[in-house]
Design a protein around this motif. Structure first.
Motif, PDB file in Angstrom:
ATOM      1  N   MET A 267       0.808  -1.208   0.000  1.00 39.60           N
ATOM      2  CA  MET A 267       0.000   0.000   0.000  1.00 39.60           C
ATOM      3  C   MET A 267       0.848   1.268   0.000  1.00 39.60           C
ATOM      4  SD  MET A 267      -3.032   0.965  -0.361  1.00 39.60           S
ATOM      5  CE  MET A 267      -3.928  -0.555  -0.068  1.00 39.60           C
ATOM      6  N   GLY A 268       2.002   1.230   0.631  1.00 41.86           N
ATOM      7  CA  GLY A 268       2.877   2.395   0.588  1.00 41.86           C
ATOM      8  C   GLY A 268       3.345   2.685  -0.827  1.00 41.86           C
ATOM      9  N   TYR A 269       3.764   1.633  -1.536  1.00 40.74           N
ATOM     10  CA  TYR A 269       4.215   1.816  -2.915  1.00 40.74           C
ATOM     11  C   TYR A 269       3.052   2.215  -3.819  1.00 40.74           C
ATOM     12  CZ  TYR A 269       6.888   0.931  -7.166  1.00 40.74           C
ATOM     13  OH  TYR A 269       7.545   1.075  -8.370  1.00 40.74           O
ATOM     14  N   ALA A 270       1.871   1.635  -3.566  1.00 40.09           N
ATOM     15  CA  ALA A 270       0.696   1.999  -4.361  1.00 40.09           C
ATOM     16  C   ALA A 270       0.331   3.462  -4.154  1.00 40.09           C
ATOM     17  CB  ALA A 270      -0.482   1.106  -3.993  1.00 40.09           C
ATOM     18  N   SER A 271       0.500   3.966  -2.947  1.00 40.49           N
ATOM     19  CA  SER A 271       0.229   5.381  -2.685  1.00 40.49           C
ATOM     20  C   SER A 271       1.192   6.267  -3.458  1.00 40.49           C
ATOM     21  CB  SER A 271       0.336   5.664  -1.182  1.00 40.49           C
ATOM     22  OG  SER A 271      -0.630   4.933  -0.455  1.00 40.49           O
ATOM     23  N   ALA A 272       2.458   5.860  -3.526  1.00 42.95           N
ATOM     24  CA  ALA A 272       3.434   6.611  -4.322  1.00 42.95           C
ATOM     25  C   ALA A 272       3.048   6.599  -5.798  1.00 42.95           C
ATOM     26  CB  ALA A 272       4.830   6.028  -4.118  1.00 42.95           C
ATOM     27  N   LEU A 273       2.575   5.443  -6.276  1.00 40.18           N
ATOM     28  CA  LEU A 273       2.114   5.356  -7.662  1.00 40.18           C
ATOM     29  C   LEU A 273       0.929   6.290  -7.896  1.00 40.18           C
ATOM     30  CD1 LEU A 273       2.254   1.491  -8.282  1.00 40.18           C
ATOM     31  CD2 LEU A 273       3.703   3.224  -9.353  1.00 40.18           C
ATOM     32  N   GLY A 274       0.030   6.371  -6.927  1.00 45.02           N
ATOM     33  CA  GLY A 274      -1.113   7.265  -7.058  1.00 45.02           C
ATOM     34  C   GLY A 274      -0.697   8.715  -7.183  1.00 45.02           C
ATOM     35  N   TRP A 275       0.287   9.121  -6.396  1.00 46.30           N
ATOM     36  CA  TRP A 275       0.760  10.505  -6.489  1.00 46.30           C
ATOM     37  C   TRP A 275       1.529  10.752  -7.782  1.00 46.30           C
ATOM     38  CZ3 TRP A 275      -0.419  14.806  -3.896  1.00 46.30           C
ATOM     39  CH2 TRP A 275      -1.207  14.655  -2.758  1.00 46.30           C
ATOM     40  N   ALA A 276       2.215   9.735  -8.273  1.00 42.56           N
ATOM     41  CA  ALA A 276       2.873   9.875  -9.573  1.00 42.56           C
ATOM     42  C   ALA A 276       1.837  10.079 -10.678  1.00 42.56           C
ATOM     43  CB  ALA A 276       3.723   8.637  -9.863  1.00 42.56           C
ATOM     44  N   LEU A 277       0.741   9.316 -10.609  1.00 41.82           N
ATOM     45  CA  LEU A 277      -0.326   9.479 -11.592  1.00 41.82           C
ATOM     46  C   LEU A 277      -0.933  10.869 -11.502  1.00 41.82           C
ATOM     47  CD1 LEU A 277      -2.211   8.301 -13.753  1.00 41.82           C
ATOM     48  CD2 LEU A 277      -3.660   7.444 -11.900  1.00 41.82           C
ATOM     49  N   LEU A 278      -1.121  11.356 -10.285  1.00 42.47           N
ATOM     50  CA  LEU A 278      -1.655  12.699 -10.102  1.00 42.47           C
ATOM     51  C   LEU A 278      -0.753  13.745 -10.745  1.00 42.47           C
ATOM     52  CD1 LEU A 278      -3.665  14.700  -8.815  1.00 42.47           C
ATOM     53  CD2 LEU A 278      -2.252  14.620  -6.738  1.00 42.47           C
ATOM     54  N   LEU A 279       0.559  13.606 -10.563  1.00 41.88           N
ATOM     55  CA  LEU A 279       1.493  14.579 -11.126  1.00 41.88           C
ATOM     56  C   LEU A 279       1.497  14.516 -12.653  1.00 41.88           C
ATOM     57  CD1 LEU A 279       4.498  14.209  -8.642  1.00 41.88           C
ATOM     58  CD2 LEU A 279       2.835  16.075  -8.786  1.00 41.88           C
ATOM     59  N   VAL A 280       1.452  13.319 -13.211  1.00 39.51           N
ATOM     60  CA  VAL A 280       1.417  13.190 -14.672  1.00 39.51           C
ATOM     61  C   VAL A 280       0.129  13.792 -15.224  1.00 39.51           C
ATOM     62  CG1 VAL A 280       1.316  11.557 -16.586  1.00 39.51           C
ATOM     63  CG2 VAL A 280       2.909  11.166 -14.711  1.00 39.51           C
ATOM     64  N   ALA A 281      -1.015  13.472 -14.591  1.00 34.90           N
ATOM     65  CA  ALA A 281      -2.293  14.018 -15.043  1.00 34.90           C
ATOM     66  C   ALA A 281      -2.312  15.539 -14.919  1.00 34.90           C
ATOM     67  CB  ALA A 281      -3.437  13.398 -14.241  1.00 34.90           C
ATOM     68  N   ALA A 282      -1.756  16.056 -13.824  1.00 35.54           N
ATOM     69  CA  ALA A 282      -1.700  17.505 -13.641  1.00 35.54           C
ATOM     70  C   ALA A 282      -0.816  18.150 -14.705  1.00 35.54           C
ATOM     71  CB  ALA A 282      -1.176  17.835 -12.241  1.00 35.54           C
ATOM     72  N   GLY A 283       0.288  17.484 -15.065  1.00 37.22           N
ATOM     73  CA  GLY A 283       1.163  18.022 -16.103  1.00 37.22           C
ATOM     74  C   GLY A 283       0.490  18.073 -17.459  1.00 37.22           C
ATOM     75  N   VAL A 284      -0.209  17.000 -17.824  1.00 35.78           N
ATOM     76  CA  VAL A 284      -0.920  16.988 -19.109  1.00 35.78           C
ATOM     77  C   VAL A 284      -2.024  18.037 -19.118  1.00 35.78           C
ATOM     78  CG1 VAL A 284      -2.390  15.600 -20.622  1.00 35.78           C
ATOM     79  CG2 VAL A 284      -0.373  14.570 -19.553  1.00 35.78           C
ATOM     80  N   THR A 285      -2.739  18.161 -17.999  1.00 37.42           N
ATOM     81  CA  THR A 285      -3.805  19.159 -17.905  1.00 37.42           C
ATOM     82  C   THR A 285      -3.240  20.569 -18.014  1.00 37.42           C
ATOM     83  OG1 THR A 285      -5.075  17.675 -16.478  1.00 37.42           O
ATOM     84  CG2 THR A 285      -5.700  19.993 -16.481  1.00 37.42           C
ATOM     85  N   ALA A 286      -2.106  20.814 -17.367  1.00 35.24           N
ATOM     86  CA  ALA A 286      -1.477  22.137 -17.458  1.00 35.24           C
ATOM     87  C   ALA A 286      -1.080  22.455 -18.892  1.00 35.24           C
ATOM     88  CB  ALA A 286      -0.255  22.190 -16.537  1.00 35.24           C
ATOM     89  N   LEU A 287      -0.554  21.470 -19.615  1.00 34.25           N
ATOM     90  CA  LEU A 287      -0.205  21.698 -21.024  1.00 34.25           C
ATOM     91  C   LEU A 287      -1.444  22.024 -21.858  1.00 34.25           C
ATOM     92  CD1 LEU A 287       2.419  18.844 -21.632  1.00 34.25           C
ATOM     93  CD2 LEU A 287       2.840  21.301 -21.414  1.00 34.25           C
TER      94      LEU A 287
END
Length: 301
Positions: A267-287
């Motif tokens: 679950m700790g690693y999955a939480s890190a993956l979730g935040w990575a997905l959030l950052l990628v989605a935020a980056g695409v949205t910002a573009l």
């Protein structure tokens, strides 16, 4: 009098906040709390069954340097996004243009075309899709009717499995189509008439009049379709039996996150993956928002 006004305003503010209380509690307890908890867990070694132990940036370092499936899942998700989102938007716009020409029985067509958007993400449709594109499915049966006999499993081959999920996403074009149809009804007819008088043909009127006016709606549909693409999970999970196969070709990022968190109990690693997905989605949205400054036309600018 001013004191009474202030007192009345204060009572109105209190009443407004009281009505907002259920929503505020939901944001804090159901959204805000879990988000902050996942951020904390992303810096821990946590297996659900034990106690979280702080591990610093180990999860993120492991993700970026020692986890090839992370990059595979990210590549699959971005491929799905950059192929399916333009197809959904273009197909929805083309159908809206056709229906806007005064088709008889328009309410019926709108209901029929919108139906896939209501049921497209369901488990039943994912199971049906797996059957349709299987070796003995309806798709191959249809090819047989035109003289192409094959038992090729489109859903079971790495080169075509993701394509079938893209087709499923495009099939759910109903919601953006209805939004486009509503937008087309707002195009001022006098502008179309003026362009026609100036000698502009149908294509020129679409490019110079209709498209600029629809650009905010196009941007909205692209943005919402992008968010939905990042969240895709059900279809890949059902079609691949939760494996992301064949050969990781349907391993969406959300599916990989699920595997790490609820199959491997990391679950700790999955939480890190979730935040990575959030950052990628935020980056695409910002573009997308940055690009919208050049391509989206608002009437007050």
């Amino acid at each position: 009098m001013p004191g009474r006004r202030r007192s009345g305003r204060r009572r109105d503010d209190v009443a407004g906040y009281l009505f907002l209380t259920p929503w505020l509690l939901g944001i804090v307890l159901i959204v805000g709390g879990p988000v902050l908890a996942s951020l904390y867990l992303s810096f821990t070694d946590y297996s659900i069954l034990g106690v979280p132990r702080l591990s610093g940036l180990d999860n993120y370092v492991r993700m970026l340097t020692d986890d090839p499936r992370f990059w595979t899942s990210l590549g699959v998700t971005l491929t799905y996004l950059f192929v399916s989102v333009p197809l959904v938007v273009v197909f929805a716009l083309l159908l809206a243009l056709v229906l806007d020409r005064g088709v008889r029985g328009l309410p019926l067509y709108r209901a029929v075309f919108y139906l896939p958007s209501l049921i497209g993400g369901s488990v039943a449709i994912a199971i049906l899709w797996r059957s349709v594109f299987g070796g003995d499915g309806l798709f191959n049966a249809g090819l047989g009717l035109v003289g192409i006999d094959t038992d090729f499993s489109w859903i079971g081959t790495p080169d075509s499995a993701l394509g079938t999920l893209i087709v499923l996403n495009v099939w759910q074009f109903g919601a953006p189509m209805l939004i486009f149809l509503a937008g087309l009804r707002q195009v001022p007819p006098e502008l179309q008439e003026a362009a026609r008088i100036d000698g502009a043909g149908a294509v020129r009127r679409f490019l110079s009049v209709t498209l600029p006016i629809l650009s905010p709606i196009i941007f909205f549909n692209v943005l919402m379709s992008t968010v939905n693409a990042f969240q895709a999970f059900n279809t890949a999970y059902i079609v691949s039996n939760g494996t992301g196969g064949p050969a990781n070709s349907t391993l969406f990022f959300t599916l990989y996150l699920y595997q790490r968190g609820f199959t491997n109990f990391e679950m700790g690693y999955a939480s890190a993956l979730g935040w990575a997905l959030l950052l990628v989605a935020a980056g695409v949205t910002a573009l997308l928002f940055l690009a919208s400054r050049r391509f989206v036309f608002y009437g007050d600018r």
